[in-house]
Design an enzyme around this catalytic site. Structure first.
Site, short mmCIF file in Angstrom:
data_model
loop_
_atom_site.label_atom_id
_atom_site.label_comp_id
_atom_site.label_asym_id
_atom_site.label_seq_id
_atom_site.Cartn_x
_atom_site.Cartn_y
_atom_site.Cartn_z
N CYS A 100 0.82 -1.22 0.00
CA CYS A 100 0.00 0.00 0.00
C CYS A 100 0.85 1.26 0.00
O CYS A 100 0.51 2.26 -0.64
CB CYS A 100 -0.95 -0.01 1.19
N HIS A 395 -2.29 0.93 7.15
CA HIS A 395 -2.59 1.00 5.72
C HIS A 395 -2.39 2.41 5.20
O HIS A 395 -2.89 3.38 5.78
CB HIS A 395 -4.04 0.56 5.49
N ASN A 417 -7.89 4.59 -2.58
CA ASN A 417 -7.37 3.35 -2.01
C ASN A 417 -6.68 2.52 -3.10
O ASN A 417 -6.71 2.88 -4.28
CB ASN A 417 -8.52 2.57 -1.36
#
Length: 477
Positions: A100, A395, A417
């Site tokens: 991520c 994250h 995202n």
């Protein structure tokens, strides 16, 4: 048997007996178990309460806790309006990997490129290319770290740090900056994803096992008096094996390629040109990244306006440790708003699993009423959650929009995202400002949006902290 031996044996038995007695006193005895049962089901409980508990058990035994705790009061239509929003870009998917941090960092770089060209040119960077060198560099970091502390015992904290996690796919924006400057960038089209970049677990397990084996060999050579030049030669041969394993799983890194820049509709806007990865970095980023940004963190356990550096926490041995200035959430919000107002997205990270309505892509402190379902409260504040490992940054996502009220205060935020374009709100997540304050942890922002007092705080000599702190885990969800 000698009297001294008898005496020592008696002392040992007494110590063992005392230890056993102490453990017995700390265990759950039959009487304590009775007290526990009585306390949770007192005589004052009405029959209706016991029936309600039975009904709850039946429901929880056959259903998801989140489904049962979902708060109907916040299930209305989601407000998707944002008063300040940066231009949309394509959503990528990190799949079953912990990259991520890389997806978010490259999102920022490609958004900066699009803004610099008035959105007439777009670029998609290859995560696989940068990931290859991330894994190779982390392997070198582990092996050189083992050499550096080879004279310490195996149970030394620093030695165990290197052997516990020889390699991983987590990281921070510092890694994006160091790796991209050192190795350049390439387009996604010339080095696409592979099964092992999308699914990193087996590759990481095999490489980790090999690195641990190599680490033991290096320690043995140091113990036998090997000179630095000999160790460097041995480490180089070891890294050659790791490099080969990476070529089999990720592919040989691209050295030169032809590329045509296109607009958002896919129309070619420039003639084809041959680039090396470093030349492509110069064409798309155009300047060093290190020195242009600060990493801000909200850690209410520590004094604000102080700078901290996480020891050993970097992607390359010759690179930068993760360094940040600790700020109140009010200051972090101001930095973010200033950047968004000027059209620039930012790397940011969160404890994304808390109070997360996955179907709607919505983060709200009131999404789930666990207290009513479980008959208790969950009362820790942010500092307490961090200290007890109950919460921490898990994250990284790309901060892309904010909605402000009439007085300029944030109401909600939006992030891009890296879980694919169909997840949440067309690949994005929306979070209330209250959730943002509770579960947002770090922000990378260009220095041009940072006021002088915070820039000065960021230039202080950093206080060193160790990477085993509950908050200093790399973004890896």
């Amino acid at each position: 048997m000698h009297t001294k031996t008898l005496f020592l044996g008696a002392l040992l038995l007494l110590a063992l007996g005392a230890s056993a007695q102490h453990r017995s006193e700390g265990g759950i005895s039959p009487s304590m178990l009775n007290d526990i049962i009585k306390a949770q089901s007192t005589a004052s409980q009405a029959s209706a309460n016991r029936l309600a508990d039975k009904a709850l058990f039946n429901a929880i035994a056959s259903n998801s806790i989140d489904d049962l705790a979902k708060n109907h009061d916040v299930q209305g239509q989601l407000d998707t309006h944002f008063s300040i929003e940066t231009p949309k870009q394509s959503i990528h998917d990190q799949k079953s990997s912990g990259r991520c941090w890389m997806f978010s960092g490259l999102n920022v770089l490609r958004a900066n490129f699009a803004k610099a060209h008035g959105d007439s040119l777009r670029v998609e960077f290859s995560q696989a290319y940068l990931f290859f060198y991330d894994q190779l560099e982390k392997a070198n970091l582990m092996l050189q770290g083992v050499i550096d502390c080879a004279n310490k015992p195996m149970d030394d904290k620093q030695v165990q740090f290197f052997f516990r996690n020889p390699i991983n796919d987590g990281g921070t924006f510092c890694g994006v900056a160091d790796l991209a400057e050192k190795y350049g960038l390439v387009p996604m089209s010339v080095m696409p994803e592979t099964y092992s970049t999308d699914n990193t677990r087996t590759m990481a397990r095999l490489i980790s096992s090999k690195l641990r084996e190599y680490g033991l060999q290096l320690r043995e050579r140091v113990a036998k008096g090997a000179k630095p030049a000999e160790l460097t030669k041995l480490k180089t041969s070891m890294l050659a094996t790791i490099y080969h394993m990476l070529t089999l799983t990720i592919g040989e890194p691209v050295k030169e390629f032809s590329y045509t820049f296109r607009n958002a509709a896919g129309k070619a806007m420039t003639p084809a040109k041959t680039y090396t990865p470093k030349e492509f970095y110069d064409a798309t980023v155009g300047h060093p990244l290190n020195g242009t940004f600060i990493m801000a963190m909200n850690d209410p356990r520590r004094p604000y306006y102080k700078t901290y550096e996480v020891e050993f926490d970097r992607h390359t041995y010759d690179g930068h440790n993760w360094k940040y200035v600790n700020l109140p959430m009010e200051d972090i919000a101001k930095l973010a708003i200033a950047s968004l107002k000027d059209g620039h997205k930012m790397y940011s990270s969160y404890d994304v699993g808390k109070q997360f309505d996955r179907k709607r892509g919505y983060l709200d402190l009131n999404n789930y009423d666990y207290s009513s379902l479980m008959g208790t409260t969950f009362g820790m504040d942010k500092a307490q959650r961090i200290s007890t490992f109950d919460s921490g940054s898990t994250h990284a996502m790309t901060l892309t929009a904010v909605d402000l009220d009439e007085s300029g205060q944030p109401l909600k935020w939006k992030v891009e995202n890296s879980w694919g374009p169909t997840y949440g709100q067309n690949g994005c997540l929306i979070m209330t400002n209250d959730w943002f304050n509770a579960y947002m942890f770090r922000l990378v922002v260009n220095k041009q949006y940072v006021p002088e007092n915070i820039l000065k705080a960021a230039e202080q000599k950093p206080l060193m902290v160790t990477p085993d702190d509950p908050l200093f885990q790399e973004d890896a969800d």
